[in-house]
Write an enzyme that holds these catalytic residues in place. Structure first.
Site, short mmCIF file in Angstrom:
data_model
loop_
_atom_site.label_atom_id
_atom_site.label_comp_id
_atom_site.label_asym_id
_atom_site.label_seq_id
_atom_site.Cartn_x
_atom_site.Cartn_y
_atom_site.Cartn_z
N GLY A 73 0.84 -1.20 0.00
CA GLY A 73 0.00 0.00 0.00
C GLY A 73 0.88 1.25 0.00
O GLY A 73 0.59 2.24 -0.69
N THR A 74 1.96 1.20 0.73
CA THR A 74 2.88 2.34 0.80
C THR A 74 3.42 2.68 -0.59
O THR A 74 3.47 3.85 -0.99
CB THR A 74 4.06 2.01 1.75
N ASN A 152 -7.09 4.91 9.59
CA ASN A 152 -6.64 3.65 10.19
C ASN A 152 -6.76 3.63 11.72
O ASN A 152 -6.95 2.58 12.30
CB ASN A 152 -5.18 3.35 9.79
N SER A 200 -4.25 -2.54 -0.16
CA SER A 200 -3.15 -3.36 0.35
C SER A 200 -3.71 -4.73 0.75
O SER A 200 -4.64 -4.81 1.56
CB SER A 200 -2.52 -2.66 1.55
N HIS A 202 -2.82 -7.24 2.67
CA HIS A 202 -2.84 -7.81 4.03
C HIS A 202 -3.88 -7.20 4.95
O HIS A 202 -4.05 -7.64 6.08
CB HIS A 202 -1.44 -7.77 4.64
N THR A 238 9.65 -8.32 -11.83
CA THR A 238 8.96 -9.59 -12.01
C THR A 238 7.79 -9.69 -11.04
O THR A 238 7.93 -9.38 -9.85
CB THR A 238 9.94 -10.77 -11.80
N CYS A 326 3.80 5.74 19.19
CA CYS A 326 4.48 6.61 18.23
C CYS A 326 5.71 5.87 17.75
O CYS A 326 6.47 5.34 18.56
CB CYS A 326 4.86 7.91 18.90
C1 LIG Z 1 -4.44 4.02 5.55
C2 LIG Z 1 -3.21 3.25 5.23
N1 LIG Z 1 -2.51 3.53 4.12
C3 LIG Z 1 -1.41 2.87 3.77
C4 LIG Z 1 -0.93 1.84 4.56
C5 LIG Z 1 0.32 1.13 4.14
O1 LIG Z 1 0.04 -0.14 3.61
P1 LIG Z 1 1.21 -1.25 3.54
O2 LIG Z 1 1.33 -1.81 4.92
O3 LIG Z 1 0.73 -2.27 2.57
O4 LIG Z 1 2.43 -0.57 3.07
C6 LIG Z 1 -1.61 1.50 5.74
C7 LIG Z 1 -1.10 0.43 6.63
O5 LIG Z 1 -1.31 0.46 7.84
C8 LIG Z 1 -2.78 2.23 6.08
O6 LIG Z 1 -3.47 1.94 7.19
#
Ligand SMILES: Cc1ncc(COP(=O)(O)O)c(C=O)c1O
Length: 397
Positions: A73-74, A152, A200, A202, A238, A326
């Site tokens: 997701g990042t 989140n 994402s 997971h 890949t 934090c």
């Molecule tokens: C709102 C949000 N965006 C992005 C991410 C990042 O996803 P990833 O863990 O797949 O990098 C998270 C993960 O906690 C999230 O909660």
């Protein structure tokens, strides 16, 4: 420990057994490279395309090729912003919110140091985005807007459809970080009017290390990674075939279970929340009561430390997470709770409980039976609480 209750599903989720089953051949016998000419690889490519189709259906995309598989997701969040900026080189303004995930927020801080102008839209005490502030911020220099679908930490949902319609009329690209919405509420990229959207694997019972960036057909974006031709050159490298197959199956399953989140999971979340708020006079809900994803509750316990609650809960087999945690290890409460103006005393004792479809009412009853002992024990140790009991007055911290 006989009992385990996992209430940290916004951090990560269990990989669903059906997902594991579907991934298994791609971790064992079916290891071909989808780019290979021989059938060993080519047949695997068919499964990659099947997964792409499942993800496209899950979010209502018009075309499978609007789905780009990434590493996390990042990465998708970074690609959305950096890829847009690389195209709109003459524009130097980005709009986001104060409560985004670090995948957006830390990137924006870096871009700010690089000379970009960033607007961080504030939220109110319930975590709701200030729409007037947002609309005033949009100007001719705005290259891209990135707003999360659901937060989140609190689960609060943003008015993404309203934002999308506003931006579409102005031709400004709109990225939605939907990582915490996926599987919990239905997602439809056309009703949101977004150009880019992040998922994402997971977070919805798929594997880790696989992300998606939805790119609406016609959206101007340049690749961030440079290399081979994979993902039509938009994300070279890949393909993570087991991950892609896994996220495809997870998306399909999430689509079939999303209604249950709005009914069964919500019922259990509300049972937990009500049980806590009724029991403890020092407990408060963080975030809008009505405008949240159905699996999340974030509760601040005045005068006690969130981390201590978590440690005691952990001893009893209950996993949750702390709103005050934090990453730097400092004593600063979370940026989300600070942006909402949650008082220091409550922010430090904030706990996020995030449920999944695998939780039962019995699990919730167990948590409600364990919590009083934990909270009372910590209140007894709290100098602030002691002061209130002796003087009848809250302390000024
Ligand atoms: C709102 C949000 N965006 C992005 C991410 C990042 O996803 P990833 O863990 O797949 O990098 C998270 C993960 O906690 C999230 O909660």
């Amino acid at each position: 420990m006989d009992r385990l209750v996992y209430l940290d599903n916004n951090a990560t989720t269990m990989v669903a057994p059906e997902v594991v089953e579907e991934m298994m051949p791609f971790l064992t016998t079916r290891y071909g490279n989808p780019s290979s000419i021989h059938s060993f690889g080519g047949e695997v490519g068919i499964d990659v395309e099947k997964a792409r189709h499942r993800v496209a259906e899950f979010i209502g995309a018009d075309n499978d090729y609007e789905i780009v598989f990434t590493g996390t997701g990042t990465e998708s969040d970074n690609m959305a912003l950096l890829g847009s900026l690389a195209y709109y080189r003459d524009k130097r303004h980005i709009i986001t919110s104060r409560v985004e995930h670090p995948a957006i927020l830390s990137l924006c801080k870096k871009l700010e140091r690089d000379g970009y102008r960033i607007t961080y839209v504030p939220v109110d005490r319930e975590g709701i985005l200030d729409m007037d502030y947002f609309m005033d911020a949009v100007d001719d220099d705005t290259a891209v807007v990135s707003i999360m679908y659901a937060n989140n930490e609190t689960g609060v949902i943003n008015p993404v459809s309203e934002i999308g319609a506003f931006l579409r009329d102005r031709g400004i690209p709109f990225h939605v970080d939907a990582v915490q919405a996926a599987g919990k509420i239905p997602i439809d990229v056309n009703s949101i009017h977004c150009d880019l959207l992040t998922l994402s694997g997971h977070k919805f019972h798929g594997p880790k290390g696989i992300g998606v960036l939805y790119v609406r057909r016609g959206t101007r974006i340049r690749p961030v990674l440079i290399g081979g031709h994979q993902e039509r050159g938009r994300r070279p490298g890949t393909e993570n075939v087991p991950g892609i197959v896994g996220i495809g199956r997870a998306a399909e399953l999430a689509g079939t279970h999303v209604d249950y989140y709005g009914t069964g999971v919500k019922k259990m979340r509300d049972m937990l929340e009500k049980g806590i708020l009724e029991k403890f006079s020092n407990a408060h809900l963080n975030g809008s009561p009505g405008n949240r994803v159905p699996n999340t509750t974030n509760i601040g316990f005045d005068y006690i430390e969130g981390e201590s609650i978590l440690l005691y809960l952990n001893e009893k087999g209950i996993a949750a997470s702390s709103g005050s945690a934090c990453s730097s290890g400092s004593l600063e409460p979370s940026h989300v709770l600070r942006a909402m103006g949650v008082p220091f005393t409550s922010a430090h004792g904030s706990i996020r409980f995030s449920l999944s479809r695998f939780i039962t009412e019995d699990d919730i009853s167990y948590v409600l039976s364990v919590l009083p002992g934990v909270v009372e024990r910590l209140l007894e140790l709290s100098p602030y609480w002691d002061n209130i009991n002796r003087t009848g007055k809250p302390v000024n911290i």
